[in-house]
Write an enzyme that holds these catalytic residues in place. Structure first.
Site, PDB file in Angstrom:
ATOM      1  N   HIS A 263       0.861  -1.176   0.000  1.00 55.06           N
ATOM      2  CA  HIS A 263       0.000   0.000   0.000  1.00 55.06           C
ATOM      3  C   HIS A 263       0.902   1.231   0.000  1.00 55.06           C
ATOM      4  CE1 HIS A 263      -3.729   2.299   0.847  1.00 55.06           C
ATOM      5  NE2 HIS A 263      -2.874   3.132   1.416  1.00 55.06           N
ATOM      6  N   CYS A 264       0.784   2.034  -1.053  1.00 51.97           N
ATOM      7  CA  CYS A 264       1.662   3.195  -1.212  1.00 51.97           C
ATOM      8  C   CYS A 264       0.948   4.443  -0.715  1.00 51.97           C
ATOM      9  CB  CYS A 264       2.056   3.359  -2.684  1.00 51.97           C
ATOM     10  SG  CYS A 264       3.153   4.763  -2.976  1.00 51.97           S
TER      11      CYS A 264
END
Length: 410
Positions: A263-264
């Protein structure tokens, strides 16, 4: 029949109708917090969260069908970044303090939100506004000096547009697995005759665990259902679905993602099978555009010096405020570029070994992977088919054939 909301009215988090003019009324949590602060008493548990929720709920702007809520995390980058950069341009020592403290503050906020498992638009806002402000300073302070041609400005602008286009694609669906509704949801009892055993967070052969690792929420119960044709699937009790190999559940998005990498926070979304290529393209175009902009700016304010030398030794940088602001922005860009370059390097190495960031973290936790290149990459050995095959696999992500690849077959 209830009357429609006017432009300044809204329904608050308690479900009550409220007005923007009353935003400073009914502030028991804030009043209690101020009283305790003035009397040197500690706040009760959860008081700061309640105050923050109240302030965030009342931060709205008038709109046609009712006041629209403004995400508070969008505001700080747009206000603080220009202020800090202008302060840093006043003196060399101020620039040193500001440019060393900014990354520390960003990292602190990242770990704070990561620990609280919250999604935030702060990092996306910081990234987009940084790009816009750096481009504005370049056009306002560097181009008028006459050392940058129109073709160079056009090339830089094209790089920026390509990067934003790739970023826009990376913001789209990363490969969310569809969630069944109602009675159509599969259940663990749907596999009564299958060989069911503990899951390994999507990595076959490892021990089951309830720990939280890069998107896996603590306490999730998962089982593997071994299909007759030899395809092993991973059960997610949270989404109530059977997911293919390498898929994972993101605790921030609340969804299962096909071939979840991580998850960026910079795009406020997951990086998965459908947007991994666009994510790499966005990083690549950012690196090229940023390095080119840094070179053009240093060549303008530090004439006769190579970009690397000018970055560390530019005697005339603080001779006037315009040069000082440009030089400060160059250093800010350089710090961000180093960070993004490290992310891009790790991504390229992971692709070369056909391992995702999530799989690398799980392998480290279970002590089942090999550290290579000084620990920059963790080779799980599970999907590694050689450099060319690994890159061919990555370039075919998202295709219908890839979704039924041989990686799901054991």
């Amino acid at each position: 029949m209830e009357e429609p909301l006017c432009c300044c009215e809204y329904v608050d988090r308690r479900g009550e109708r409220n007005h923007l003019a009353a935003c400073c009324c009914d502030c028991e949590e804030l009043d209690e917090g101020c009283d305790r602060w003035l009397t040197c008493r500690s706040l009760p548990p959860g008081a700061l969260e309640r105050i923050a929720d109240t302030v965030a709920d009342r931060c709205r702007v008038p709109w046609f069908a009712g006041a629209v809520k403004v995400n508070v995390s969008l505001v700080p980058p747009m206000v603080l970044l220009p202020v800090f950069l202008h302060i840093a341009a006043l003196h060399f020592l101020l620039g040193l303090v500001v440019l060393t403290s900014l990354p520390a503050v960003v990292l602190w906020y990242y770990y704070l939100t990561h620990r609280r498992k919250e999604r935030t638009l702060f990092f996306l806002s910081l990234g987009l506004f940084s790009l816009a402000y750096m481009y504005y300073v370049f056009l306002q302070e560097v181009v008028p000096r006459g050392h940058v041609g129109y073709s160079q400005v056009t090339l830089l602008t094209c790089g920026l547009i390509l990067m934003l286009a790739a970023l826009s694609r990376a913001k789209k669906d990363p490969g969310y697995l569809p969630i069944s509704a109602g009675d159509d949801r599969p259940s663990q009892q749907a596999f009564p005759n299958k060989n069911v055993r503990g899951s390994s967070n999507g990595l076959h052969g490892a021990a089951a665990s309830g720990h939280s690792v890069n998107g896996e929420t603590k306490g999730y119960s998962r089982v593997l259902a071994e299909e007759r044709e030899g395809v092993k699937m991973d059960w997610c009790a949270k989404c109530q679905l059977v997911r293919p190999a390498r898929a994972g559940h993101c605790r921030l998005c609340g969804r299962c993602v096909r071939r979840l990498d991580h998850h960026c926070v910079w795009i406020n979304s997951c990086v998965g099978e459908q947007n991994h290529q666009a994510f790499i393209l966005a990083l690549f175009f950012f690196m090229l555009t940023s390095l080119y902009g840094i070179m053009l700016t240093l060549d303008t304010i530090c004439r006769g010096r190579t970009p690397f030398t000018a970055l560390f030794y530019c005697p005339g940088a603080y001779s006037d405020y315009s040069s000082a602001l440009s030089f400060t922005c160059v250093w800010y860009c350089a710090i961000v570029t180093i960070g993004m370059g490290y992310i891009l390097l790790i991504q390229l190495l992971n692709i070369s070994y056909n391992v995702t960031e999530r799989e690398a973290r799980l392998a480290l936790r279970d002590n089942s992977g090999r550290r290579l290149l000084g620990g920059l990459v963790i080779d799980t050995g599970q999907y590694n088919r050689g450099f060319l095959c690994n890159w061919g696999h990555f370039l075919s992500l998202g295709s219908p054939h890839q979704q039924r690849s041989a990686e799901d077959i054991v």
